[in-house]
Design a protein around this motif. Structure first.
Motif, PDB file in Angstrom:
ATOM      1  N   GLU A   1       0.828  -1.212   0.000  1.00 31.29           N
ATOM      2  CA  GLU A   1       0.000   0.000   0.000  1.00 31.29           C
ATOM      3  C   GLU A   1       0.862   1.261   0.000  1.00 31.29           C
ATOM      4  O   GLU A   1       0.627   2.189  -0.767  1.00 31.29           O
ATOM      5  N   GLU A   2       1.877   1.281   0.841  1.00 32.70           N
ATOM      6  CA  GLU A   2       2.740   2.468   0.908  1.00 32.70           C
ATOM      7  C   GLU A   2       3.601   2.617  -0.346  1.00 32.70           C
ATOM      8  O   GLU A   2       3.827   3.743  -0.809  1.00 32.70           O
ATOM      9  N   LEU A   3       4.085   1.507  -0.894  1.00 27.90           N
ATOM     10  CA  LEU A   3       4.874   1.587  -2.118  1.00 27.90           C
ATOM     11  C   LEU A   3       4.006   2.006  -3.300  1.00 27.90           C
ATOM     12  O   LEU A   3       4.460   2.750  -4.178  1.00 27.90           O
ATOM     13  N   ALA A   4       2.752   1.569  -3.338  1.00 24.13           N
ATOM     14  CA  ALA A   4       1.824   1.988  -4.398  1.00 24.13           C
ATOM     15  C   ALA A   4       1.562   3.486  -4.297  1.00 24.13           C
ATOM     16  O   ALA A   4       1.522   4.197  -5.313  1.00 24.13           O
ATOM     17  N   SER A   5       1.399   3.974  -3.092  1.00 23.86           N
ATOM     18  CA  SER A   5       1.209   5.410  -2.887  1.00 23.86           C
ATOM     19  C   SER A   5       2.445   6.184  -3.335  1.00 23.86           C
ATOM     20  O   SER A   5       2.332   7.244  -3.974  1.00 23.86           O
ATOM     21  N   LEU A   6       3.632   5.661  -3.021  1.00 22.55           N
ATOM     22  CA  LEU A   6       4.879   6.294  -3.463  1.00 22.55           C
ATOM     23  C   LEU A   6       4.965   6.303  -4.986  1.00 22.55           C
ATOM     24  O   LEU A   6       5.358   7.316  -5.583  1.00 22.55           O
ATOM     25  N   ALA A   7       4.577   5.206  -5.631  1.00 19.16           N
ATOM     26  CA  ALA A   7       4.603   5.144  -7.095  1.00 19.16           C
ATOM     27  C   ALA A   7       3.659   6.188  -7.691  1.00 19.16           C
ATOM     28  O   ALA A   7       4.033   6.902  -8.639  1.00 19.16           O
ATOM     29  N   ASP A   8       2.460   6.292  -7.149  1.00 17.90           N
ATOM     30  CA  ASP A   8       1.503   7.297  -7.635  1.00 17.90           C
ATOM     31  C   ASP A   8       2.052   8.709  -7.468  1.00 17.90           C
ATOM     32  O   ASP A   8       1.958   9.533  -8.379  1.00 17.90           O
ATOM     33  N   THR A   9       2.637   8.970  -6.312  1.00 15.35           N
ATOM     34  CA  THR A   9       3.202  10.294  -6.042  1.00 15.35           C
ATOM     35  C   THR A   9       4.373  10.589  -6.979  1.00 15.35           C
ATOM     36  O   THR A   9       4.492  11.702  -7.506  1.00 15.35           O
ATOM     37  N   THR A  10       5.211   9.596  -7.195  1.00  9.76           N
ATOM     38  CA  THR A  10       6.369   9.766  -8.069  1.00  9.76           C
ATOM     39  C   THR A  10       5.927  10.083  -9.494  1.00  9.76           C
ATOM     40  O   THR A  10       6.481  10.986 -10.140  1.00  9.76           O
ATOM     41  N   VAL A  11       4.915   9.385  -9.986  1.00 11.59           N
ATOM     42  CA  VAL A  11       4.401   9.651 -11.331  1.00 11.59           C
ATOM     43  C   VAL A  11       3.782  11.041 -11.395  1.00 11.59           C
ATOM     44  O   VAL A  11       4.008  11.788 -12.353  1.00 11.59           O
ATOM     45  N   SER A  12       3.039  11.420 -10.383  1.00 16.30           N
ATOM     46  CA  SER A  12       2.383  12.736 -10.403  1.00 16.30           C
ATOM     47  C   SER A  12       3.386  13.886 -10.382  1.00 16.30           C
ATOM     48  O   SER A  12       3.080  14.982 -10.842  1.00 16.30           O
ATOM     49  N   ARG A  13       4.584  13.651  -9.884  1.00 15.59           N
ATOM     50  CA  ARG A  13       5.626  14.686  -9.825  1.00 15.59           C
ATOM     51  C   ARG A  13       6.337  14.892 -11.166  1.00 15.59           C
ATOM     52  O   ARG A  13       7.064  15.869 -11.334  1.00 15.59           O
ATOM     53  N   GLN A  14       6.153  13.968 -12.094  1.00 12.57           N
ATOM     54  CA  GLN A  14       6.860  14.040 -13.375  1.00 12.57           C
ATOM     55  C   GLN A  14       6.252  15.121 -14.263  1.00 12.57           C
ATOM     56  O   GLN A  14       5.062  15.384 -14.218  1.00 12.57           O
ATOM     57  N   SER A  15       7.099  15.701 -15.068  1.00 10.58           N
ATOM     58  CA  SER A  15       6.636  16.741 -15.989  1.00 10.58           C
ATOM     59  C   SER A  15       7.211  16.485 -17.378  1.00 10.58           C
ATOM     60  O   SER A  15       7.989  15.560 -17.578  1.00 10.58           O
ATOM     61  N   GLY A  16       6.832  17.289 -18.331  1.00 10.35           N
ATOM     62  CA  GLY A  16       7.336  17.166 -19.694  1.00 10.35           C
ATOM     63  C   GLY A  16       6.789  15.935 -20.394  1.00 10.35           C
ATOM     64  O   GLY A  16       5.771  15.359 -19.990  1.00 10.35           O
ATOM     65  N   LEU A  17       7.475  15.513 -21.452  1.00 12.13           N
ATOM     66  CA  LEU A  17       7.032  14.361 -22.227  1.00 12.13           C
ATOM     67  C   LEU A  17       7.074  13.072 -21.413  1.00 12.13           C
ATOM     68  O   LEU A  17       6.185  12.222 -21.529  1.00 12.13           O
ATOM     69  N   THR A  18       8.093  12.932 -20.586  1.00 13.44           N
ATOM     70  CA  THR A  18       8.179  11.743 -19.734  1.00 13.44           C
ATOM     71  C   THR A  18       6.997  11.694 -18.780  1.00 13.44           C
ATOM     72  O   THR A  18       6.377  10.648 -18.595  1.00 13.44           O
ATOM     73  N   GLY A  19       6.682  12.821 -18.178  1.00 11.58           N
ATOM     74  CA  GLY A  19       5.541  12.892 -17.267  1.00 11.58           C
ATOM     75  C   GLY A  19       4.234  12.562 -17.964  1.00 11.58           C
ATOM     76  O   GLY A  19       3.403  11.822 -17.430  1.00 11.58           O
ATOM     77  N   MET A  20       4.076  13.101 -19.174  1.00 13.19           N
ATOM     78  CA  MET A  20       2.852  12.811 -19.926  1.00 13.19           C
ATOM     79  C   MET A  20       2.757  11.319 -20.248  1.00 13.19           C
ATOM     80  O   MET A  20       1.679  10.724 -20.119  1.00 13.19           O
ATOM     81  N   ALA A  21       3.858  10.714 -20.654  1.00 14.91           N
ATOM     82  CA  ALA A  21       3.852   9.288 -20.989  1.00 14.91           C
ATOM     83  C   ALA A  21       3.544   8.435 -19.767  1.00 14.91           C
ATOM     84  O   ALA A  21       2.726   7.509 -19.834  1.00 14.91           O
ATOM     85  N   LEU A  22       4.179   8.753 -18.652  1.00 14.46           N
ATOM     86  CA  LEU A  22       3.931   7.994 -17.428  1.00 14.46           C
ATOM     87  C   LEU A  22       2.499   8.149 -16.940  1.00 14.46           C
ATOM     88  O   LEU A  22       1.842   7.167 -16.566  1.00 14.46           O
ATOM     89  N   LYS A  23       2.027   9.374 -16.922  1.00 13.08           N
ATOM     90  CA  LYS A  23       0.657   9.630 -16.450  1.00 13.08           C
ATOM     91  C   LYS A  23      -0.377   8.966 -17.348  1.00 13.08           C
ATOM     92  O   LYS A  23      -1.370   8.408 -16.859  1.00 13.08           O
TER      93      LYS A  23
END
Length: 181
Positions: A55-77
């Protein structure tokens, strides 16, 4: 001379409570006892602890993806949104599937951390970012063939940017591991 006893997390907490809250010799100083937690991360896979870790690692993964920006962020999101549309628990299920490999890859670092004087497993990992990211990628590489085709494609296209994506999350990853170890 103090006695050092290695115990698992549950036993550690029980002994600590019993010895200190009941005014046992461990707290009075007559028979000094030092309780040390076990240095084996396999306890993260125990049935009572694993769901909390996932549960905590899933939350960390979601937070990490939400912090991404640019083309990489768009692809991940986009990839994450598509995965969650197909299965709302896709992140938790994925982490649960690879948790044994994560534990295997982090175990040597955990042992080295336990033997060091450094405070905080997260900071310990952050200080070894390149080698830890490589170890985590090795774990991912072992699992990628078992993933659905679209996930394989996203993984392959973003693998080279793993240091930029996962590196900043290493302190939080280490803190989660340490909390449950």
């Amino acid at each position: 001379m103090p006695v050092v006893v290695a115990v698992d997390h549950v036993t550690y907490e029980a002994l600590r409570w019993k010895s200190c809250n009941r005014k046992r010799p461990a707290c009075t100083g007559r028979f000094p006892i030092t309780l040390a937690r076990m240095t084996d991360l396999s306890q993260l896979l125990a049935n009572d602890i694993r769901p909390k870790v996932v549960e905590e690692l899933a939350s960390l993964a979601d937070t990490t993806v939400s912090r991404q920006s640019g083309l990489t962020g768009m692809a991940l999101k986009s990839a994450l949104a598509a995965g969650k549309k197909a299965d709302s628990d896709v992140v938790s299920k994925g982490i649960n599937a690879v948790l044994p490999q994560i534990v295997d890859e982090l175990s040597p670092y955990w042992s080295a951390y336990q033997a060091s004087d450094q405070q905080g497993f997260g900071e310990f990992l952050a200080g070894r970012e390149d080698e830890v990211i490589k170890a985590m990628l090795d774990a991912g590489d072992k699992q990628v063939d078992s993933l659905p085709g679209p996930v394989q494609k996203v993984y392959s296209s973003l693998r080279g940017k793993a240091t930029d994506i996962a590196g900043p999350a290493l302190p939080e990853l280490g803190d989660i591991v340490e909390r449950f170890a």
